[in-house]
Design a protein around this motif. Sequence first.
Motif, mmCIF file in Angstrom:
data_model
loop_
_atom_site.group_PDB
_atom_site.id
_atom_site.type_symbol
_atom_site.label_atom_id
_atom_site.label_comp_id
_atom_site.label_asym_id
_atom_site.label_seq_id
_atom_site.Cartn_x
_atom_site.Cartn_y
_atom_site.Cartn_z
ATOM 1 N N VAL B 311 0.825 -1.214 0.000
ATOM 2 C CA VAL B 311 0.000 0.000 0.000
ATOM 3 C C VAL B 311 0.858 1.261 0.000
ATOM 4 C CG1 VAL B 311 -1.614 1.343 1.403
ATOM 5 C CG2 VAL B 311 -2.012 -1.098 1.037
ATOM 6 N N ALA B 312 1.898 1.259 0.818
ATOM 7 C CA ALA B 312 2.688 2.488 0.970
ATOM 8 C C ALA B 312 3.359 2.898 -0.336
ATOM 9 C CB ALA B 312 3.736 2.288 2.057
ATOM 10 N N MET B 313 4.028 1.957 -0.985
ATOM 11 C CA MET B 313 4.704 2.297 -2.237
ATOM 12 C C MET B 313 3.687 2.640 -3.334
ATOM 13 S SD MET B 313 7.901 2.500 -2.091
ATOM 14 C CE MET B 313 8.344 2.488 -3.804
ATOM 15 N N THR B 315 0.754 4.055 -2.886
ATOM 16 C CA THR B 315 0.279 5.416 -2.615
ATOM 17 C C THR B 315 1.297 6.460 -3.072
ATOM 18 O OG1 THR B 315 -0.890 4.577 -0.697
ATOM 19 C CG2 THR B 315 -0.599 6.957 -0.826
ATOM 20 N N ALA B 316 2.559 6.150 -2.832
ATOM 21 C CA ALA B 316 3.608 7.122 -3.166
ATOM 22 C C ALA B 316 3.842 7.258 -4.663
ATOM 23 C CB ALA B 316 4.910 6.709 -2.481
ATOM 24 N N ASN B 317 3.421 6.260 -5.440
ATOM 25 C CA ASN B 317 3.802 6.265 -6.860
ATOM 26 C C ASN B 317 2.649 6.216 -7.842
ATOM 27 O OD1 ASN B 317 6.886 6.116 -6.980
ATOM 28 N ND2 ASN B 317 6.344 4.644 -5.400
#
Lengths: 55, 545
Positions: B311-313, B315-317
């Motif tokens: 999820v984190a990556m 969201t960032a990309n």
Amino acid sequence: MDHLALLALAQTETAATSTGLQPAGWVFMILSVSFVTSLVGWCFYKVLTAPEHES
Amino acid sequence: MSTKHAWGSRLGVILAVAGSAVGLGNFLRFPGNAAQNGGGAFMIPYFCALLLLGIPIGWAEWTMGRYGGRKGFHSAPAIMGVWGKGSIARYFGGIGILIPVAVYFWYVLVESWCLAYCWDYLVHGGIGLSPTQSIPEQVQTSSAHFAEFTGQGANGANFTHGVSEQLVFWIVTTVANVYLIYRGLSKGIESFCKWAMPAMAVCGLIVLGRVLTLGTPDPTQPDQNVMSGLGYMWNPDFSKLNDAGTWIAAAGQIFFSLSVGFGVIINYASYMRRKDDVVLSGLTSSATNEFFEVALGGLITLTAAVAFMGVAMTTANTGGTFSTGFNALPVVFAHMDGGRFFGAIWFFMLWLAAITSSLSMLQPAQAFLEEALGLAKNTATTLLMVVCLAGNVFVLWYSKGLVALDTIDFWVGTVLIFVLAGVQIVCFGWVVGMDRGMKEAHEGARMKIPGFYRFIIQWVAPLYLIVVFGAFCWQKMPGYIDHIFGNEAKGIAGDRDVQMSWLVILVVAAGIAAAIAIGTKRWRAQGLDVDGTRPPDDETAPAKR
């Protein structure tokens, strides 16, 4: 782009959303996909079954 | 009336309009937009905008186009002059030429990126991501590859190291576009869309099947799986519905996705005959676009990204169209079993989505040059391509940070679309009036527009547009204006690349305005009803089919 900083920010912001598909998510997904699929299916059925030219 | 161009079949025009609407935004912009604005809850404002804004404005545009064709016109300026009853609407109609031409300046480059990435997957197995790298490192490598490929480092980077890959694929894509436009409406655009749209659906379904059967690709990362991906996209966050930004984002997504106010539908519909249906056709093309966007884009892109990147990556990309498509997804394919094949299929599908859109950007200008300046088809094609190639070279040269692309996209491909759609809906609902507008829409219709849409078209859609456009300008406009003129208080200097982009837009707009002036004289001399003061000739004589 500083990916590490972005990653840290993203982890903070999205911690709550990293769960699986919840019942409400299933409802929205099924309703949305069903609606557009039914609509496009109905439209093409009407288009393809109508005569090409009408006097 | 000109009979040089005509659609071969009803299905052909529907697929051509749907092909124009389905683009990269369906697969790359929509999922990110939804996930950032409430997930499943985003679909509430999204479908409101579809029903209250997208479909009614689309019906109006289809109707206006077909009616213009009955009067012998095929370009937005001439048709808007008829519906707006005068020169003011005619010059506003010039926006319907400016938008597709200026957007083509950069869009065909994005199209060539898709083809280049498809080629890279077919021939090289990908874009060179090492399996030994961590996912953040792979994202960085992918981003660096994309930046270098598109020459974002400096202006002129695409031209300073010999013939770059970007230039080769731009030439290939341009040749494909020119060939299909030269073939004409029926043999070129229609024939191509009749196989490209089903092919796009097949490609999408193949990739969808692969994504939904991914399970948990990396057993050491049990949180990263298909259900997490679907949850990221679809779990509703109802608190976002209290945010005006969510409603603006939903309206913007619908609006730009359906290609209403773009100048394409009005041109395409002008080649239809009096008794050809526009109501069911308009709804079908909108529904087709929605299928690609919601059922394919909504299930594929972020699901795959979360399953492999977390999820984190993700969201960032996946905040923007380009970052999702060209930075994040190559990482996904690098980890996917059969990623080479599925990557090639995916980027080929994006290329099909892009070329069916870029073709639609050329036809309105082609028709305008022919009828305003009286040019022969070949001459008009040549002149149009000279202008487009000059625009492409401009965007290719001013590649630093993709500033030229972004400037043209914002001012022409975003702001002016709102303006043209507003003018169209006002002309339809107020200048000509609902009674006559609905009567014209129902000529030959296969379905009836529900009665409450009279109120929606006359009141709701214009007010919805004004509110959304006002909020959009409030949010976005100051930043863009600062980069044109500079802002001493904020310490921002005027950006030369932005100013140059504005100069290009103004030059093209001036050329279109001059052509409208010439065209108006020609049309009057030919006895055409340029100001919409009398009924079409086929209303006073029996319709010939």
